[in-house]
Design an enzyme around this catalytic site. Structure first.
Site, PDB file in Angstrom:
ATOM      1  N   ASP A 198       0.779  -1.287   0.009  1.00 39.94           N
ATOM      2  CA  ASP A 198       0.182   0.025   0.122  1.00 39.94           C
ATOM      3  C   ASP A 198       0.860   1.214   0.045  1.00 39.94           C
ATOM      4  OD1 ASP A 198       0.721   0.386   2.581  1.00 39.94           O
ATOM      5  OD2 ASP A 198      -0.778  -0.995   3.414  1.00 39.94           O
ATOM      6  N   HIS A 220       6.878  -7.724  -1.203  1.00 37.24           N
ATOM      7  CA  HIS A 220       6.036  -7.906  -2.059  1.00 37.24           C
ATOM      8  C   HIS A 220       5.459  -7.109  -3.332  1.00 37.24           C
ATOM      9  CE1 HIS A 220       4.787 -11.096   1.287  1.00 37.24           C
ATOM     10  NE2 HIS A 220       5.838 -11.395   0.710  1.00 37.24           N
ATOM     11  N   CYS A 239       4.454  -0.990 -26.132  1.00 38.89           N
ATOM     12  CA  CYS A 239       4.605  -2.243 -27.038  1.00 38.89           C
ATOM     13  C   CYS A 239       3.930  -1.972 -28.483  1.00 38.89           C
ATOM     14  CB  CYS A 239       3.770  -3.495 -26.491  1.00 38.89           C
ATOM     15  SG  CYS A 239       4.510  -4.184 -24.824  1.00 38.89           S
ATOM     16  N   CYS A 274       3.945  -4.383 -18.055  1.00 40.84           N
ATOM     17  CA  CYS A 274       3.519  -5.166 -19.019  1.00 40.84           C
ATOM     18  C   CYS A 274       4.381  -6.354 -19.152  1.00 40.84           C
ATOM     19  CB  CYS A 274       3.212  -4.471 -20.284  1.00 40.84           C
ATOM     20  SG  CYS A 274       4.802  -4.334 -21.224  1.00 40.84           S
TER      21      CYS A 274
END
Length: 368
Positions: free
Chosen positions: A130, A154, A224, A162
């Protein structure tokens, strides 16, 4: 592939608890922290007073018995099935991220920030995604110092990557989702007006019932596209269940323990092995370990672990005052930190009735 949620052994969850008064807890925690050079490991329990639910309650079991997160292999699956998983994840996360984004640090976050500022806590490892530890001290530290002093074991919900490695700020990604799904943006805006919000899970998504995900559009990565390919496989920079922590993060977490003289563990059941192995490492090196948590943990009963069961919001401000003494009154930064923090736990997590507050407003120390 079979991946299961981390659990606490039944023998631990069935164990009894020992009560302790706030005054005794303050004295013991303060004496543990006073020598300095302490590594701190935190979990979801630290953020409950900020309105972000913990995964487990006082009995060590998941508070939401229907909790079914999407696993890493499901999210990155390039098949049609994986596409459906991403539709489900990103719709739920689209609605669930704003409460996490807007959450403010509570009294425990600011107390810990004061101990970081005073150099008693020299290294902070958090399992939380958070960003609230950073928010509590960002007015003093720049981004480089935040990255140096706070390790997000984490990951974080505040960035999206992506599958080809392009990173996007989460607020920007939220805008992309809004542009692709105007009907869901209208729904989200309506929730705010009506004051009705779905239940938000600790990892930033929400509970939705009777909803079809088929019409939810996940945007292509524009970078991309500039590289002449289409790609709509994105994930937040969070370690999902079934995903390995990068080696560089794992090694750094061990160094945080190894370079400190003692380990303070706060607000976690230690169900995930990535956190539990840091406890094991500290014990292997004969370092003192103090655990502050309400309810059972994976470390209960281990030789060398001292555990105190009391809510951090009840004691951590007083712990700072006991550690720093007159320095609290002489340092306006620390004094302001100790008068800052929100208290607004999730409405249906009222089991934490041992914490009392006369206000749920935020006191902004930067304006004092």
């Amino acid at each position: 592939m079979r991946v299961s949620l981390p659990t606490i052994p039944h023998v631990i969850t069935a164990s009894g608890t020992q009560t302790i008064s706030p005054a005794v807890a303050v004295e013991r925690i303060a004496s543990f922290l006073a020598p300095g050079n302490v590594a701190l490991l935190t979990g979801a329990g630290v953020s409950v007073d900020s309105g972000i639910r913990a995964y487990r309650g006082k009995d060590g079991r998941y508070m939401n018995p229907n909790y079914k997160p999407i696993f890493y292999h499901e999210l990155i699956d390039e098949s049609e099935k994986g596409f459906a998983f991403r539709q489900r994840y990103w719709l739920r996360s689209y609605l669930g991220y704003p409460p996490v984004r807007d959450a403010q640090p509570n009294a425990t976050h600011f107390a810990l920030a004061a101990l970081q500022y005073s150099s008693h806590i020299t290294r902070l490892v958090t399992q939380n995604v958070d960003g609230l530890h950073g928010k509590a001290i960002a007015h003093l530290w720049g981004q480089s110092q935040l990255r140096e002093k706070i390790l997000e074991l984490h990951g974080t919900l505040h960035r999206v990557r992506c599958k080809h490695g392009h990173i996007t700020n989460r607020d920007t990604f939220q805008e992309w989702l809004s542009d692709c799904n105007p009907q869901w943006k209208k729904y989200a805006d309506g929730l705010g007006v009506a004051g009705k919000k779905p239940r938000t899970n600790p990892d930033g998504d929400v509970e939705l019932e009777g909803v079809s995900y088929d019409d939810f559009e996940v945007p292509d990565c524009p970078q991309c596209f500039l590289e002449n390919r289409r790609n709509s496989i994105h994930k937040p920079e969070v370690i999902f269940f079934g995903e390995s922590i990068p080696a560089v993060i794992k090694e750094r977490s061990f160094r945080c323990v190894e370079q400190s003289d003692r380990l303070f563990v706060l607000g976690t059941t230690l169900a995930t092995f990535s956190a539990f192995r840091l406890i094991k490492r500290a014990l292997e090196m004969k370092k003192p370990v103090l655990l502050l948590n309400v309810g059972p943990t994976r470390a209960d009963g281990l030789p060398g672990i001292e555990k105190i069961e009391i809510a951090s919001g009840l004691v951590m401000r007083d712990v700072v005052k006991a550690v720093l003494g007159s320095e609290v009154e002489g340092d306006t930064i620390i004094a302001n930190m100790l008068s800052s923090g929100i208290y607004k736990p999730p409405a249906d997590d009222s089991e934490r009735g041992d914490v009392v507050s006369d206000s749920d407003r935020v006191i902004d120390h930067r304006k004092m």
